[in-house]
Design a protein around this motif. Structure first.
Motif, mmCIF file in Angstrom:
data_model
loop_
_atom_site.group_PDB
_atom_site.id
_atom_site.type_symbol
_atom_site.label_atom_id
_atom_site.label_comp_id
_atom_site.label_asym_id
_atom_site.label_seq_id
_atom_site.Cartn_x
_atom_site.Cartn_y
_atom_site.Cartn_z
ATOM 1 N N UNK A 40 12.443 17.092 -43.415
ATOM 2 C CA UNK A 40 11.020 17.188 -44.035
ATOM 3 C C UNK A 40 11.323 18.033 -44.936
ATOM 4 N N UNK A 41 12.294 19.358 -44.583
ATOM 5 C CA UNK A 41 13.480 19.976 -45.581
ATOM 6 C C UNK A 41 14.450 20.814 -45.642
ATOM 7 N N UNK A 42 14.548 21.668 -46.245
ATOM 8 C CA UNK A 42 15.923 21.843 -46.067
ATOM 9 C C UNK A 42 15.537 24.013 -45.033
ATOM 10 N N UNK A 43 16.365 23.669 -43.699
ATOM 11 C CA UNK A 43 16.124 25.091 -43.016
ATOM 12 C C UNK A 43 16.110 26.195 -43.878
ATOM 13 N N UNK A 44 17.143 26.308 -44.939
ATOM 14 C CA UNK A 44 18.134 27.784 -44.866
ATOM 15 C C UNK A 44 16.834 28.042 -45.844
ATOM 16 N N UNK A 45 16.404 27.917 -46.902
ATOM 17 C CA UNK A 45 15.103 29.199 -46.937
ATOM 18 C C UNK A 45 14.552 29.960 -46.096
ATOM 19 N N UNK A 46 14.264 29.148 -44.805
ATOM 20 C CA UNK A 46 13.100 29.682 -44.102
ATOM 21 C C UNK A 46 13.730 30.963 -42.722
ATOM 22 N N UNK A 47 12.714 31.956 -42.292
ATOM 23 C CA UNK A 47 12.533 32.373 -41.541
ATOM 24 C C UNK A 47 12.183 30.747 -40.001
ATOM 25 N N UNK A 86 8.094 27.238 -37.191
ATOM 26 C CA UNK A 86 8.587 27.456 -38.485
ATOM 27 C C UNK A 86 8.696 28.701 -39.664
ATOM 28 N N UNK A 87 8.861 29.475 -40.285
ATOM 29 C CA UNK A 87 8.032 30.680 -40.817
ATOM 30 C C UNK A 87 7.329 30.152 -42.458
ATOM 31 N N UNK A 88 6.588 30.668 -42.959
ATOM 32 C CA UNK A 88 6.183 31.138 -44.341
ATOM 33 C C UNK A 88 6.963 31.246 -45.196
ATOM 34 N N UNK A 89 7.794 31.942 -44.719
ATOM 35 C CA UNK A 89 9.057 32.908 -45.964
ATOM 36 C C UNK A 89 10.734 33.197 -44.858
ATOM 37 N N UNK A 90 10.884 33.632 -45.445
ATOM 38 C CA UNK A 90 12.271 33.889 -45.256
ATOM 39 C C UNK A 90 12.353 35.075 -44.334
ATOM 40 N N UNK A 143 19.753 31.957 -32.621
ATOM 41 C CA UNK A 143 21.118 31.508 -33.576
ATOM 42 C C UNK A 143 20.618 30.053 -34.264
ATOM 43 N N UNK A 144 21.271 30.059 -35.236
ATOM 44 C CA UNK A 144 21.359 28.913 -36.123
ATOM 45 C C UNK A 144 22.255 28.272 -37.329
ATOM 46 N N UNK A 145 21.789 26.665 -37.599
ATOM 47 C CA UNK A 145 23.102 26.183 -38.354
ATOM 48 C C UNK A 145 22.365 25.137 -39.074
ATOM 49 N N UNK A 159 14.567 34.635 -36.156
ATOM 50 C CA UNK A 159 16.032 35.154 -36.680
ATOM 51 C C UNK A 159 15.514 34.939 -38.247
ATOM 52 N N UNK A 160 15.788 35.324 -39.340
ATOM 53 C CA UNK A 160 15.846 35.520 -40.897
ATOM 54 C C UNK A 160 16.584 33.894 -41.163
ATOM 55 N N UNK A 161 16.516 34.188 -42.310
ATOM 56 C CA UNK A 161 16.764 32.715 -42.635
ATOM 57 C C UNK A 161 17.985 32.674 -43.268
ATOM 58 N N UNK A 162 18.792 33.440 -43.464
ATOM 59 C CA UNK A 162 20.805 33.190 -43.390
ATOM 60 C C UNK A 162 21.098 34.078 -41.662
#
Length: 124
Positions: free
Chosen positions: A26-33, A98-102, A71-73, A51-54
């Protein structure tokens, strides 16, 4: 619409390992913690790991520190929780969030989307 789907739960003996996965659509994961929480029978939901966005910053609850790894991919839009040395007290339903922010968050109210939960049972 953002959807989170967990997988990888199940029954494991004490001392064993499991890896939970959470795929986001539904949305790219990369911008969110992102984070993991759990709820044991008769108890409130509690923070497990975040985990933070990066992926450069992580945090784990003291009860799972040195045993669990988050971890995240971002390319796969997937979050992971590797759990080693499992104990009977780790038995719970595990939720990815899925967090509101990064930035990394430990408080559940900072998460806007939740998965349906994955049951983990640890036999002694």
């Amino acid at each position: 619409q953002v959807q989170l789907v967990e997988s990888g739960g199940g029954l494991v003996q004490a001392g064993g390992s499991l890896r939970l996965s959470c795929t986001v659509s539904g949305r790219p994961l990369s911008s969110y913690a992102m984070g993991w929480f759990r709820q044991a029978p008769g108890k409130e939901r509690e923070f497990v790991a975040a985990i933070s966005w990066s992926g450069s910053t992580t945090s784990c609850a003291d009860s799972v520190k040195d045993r669990f790894t988050i971890t995240r991919d971002n390319a796969k839009n997937t979050l992971y929780l590797k759990k080693n040395s499992l104990k009977p007290e780790d038995r719970a339903v595990y939720y990815c969030a899925h967090a509101y922010g990064s930035s990394l968050e430990r408080v559940s109210t900072n998460y806007g989307y939740w998965g349906q939960g994955s049951q983990v049972t640890v036999s002694s």
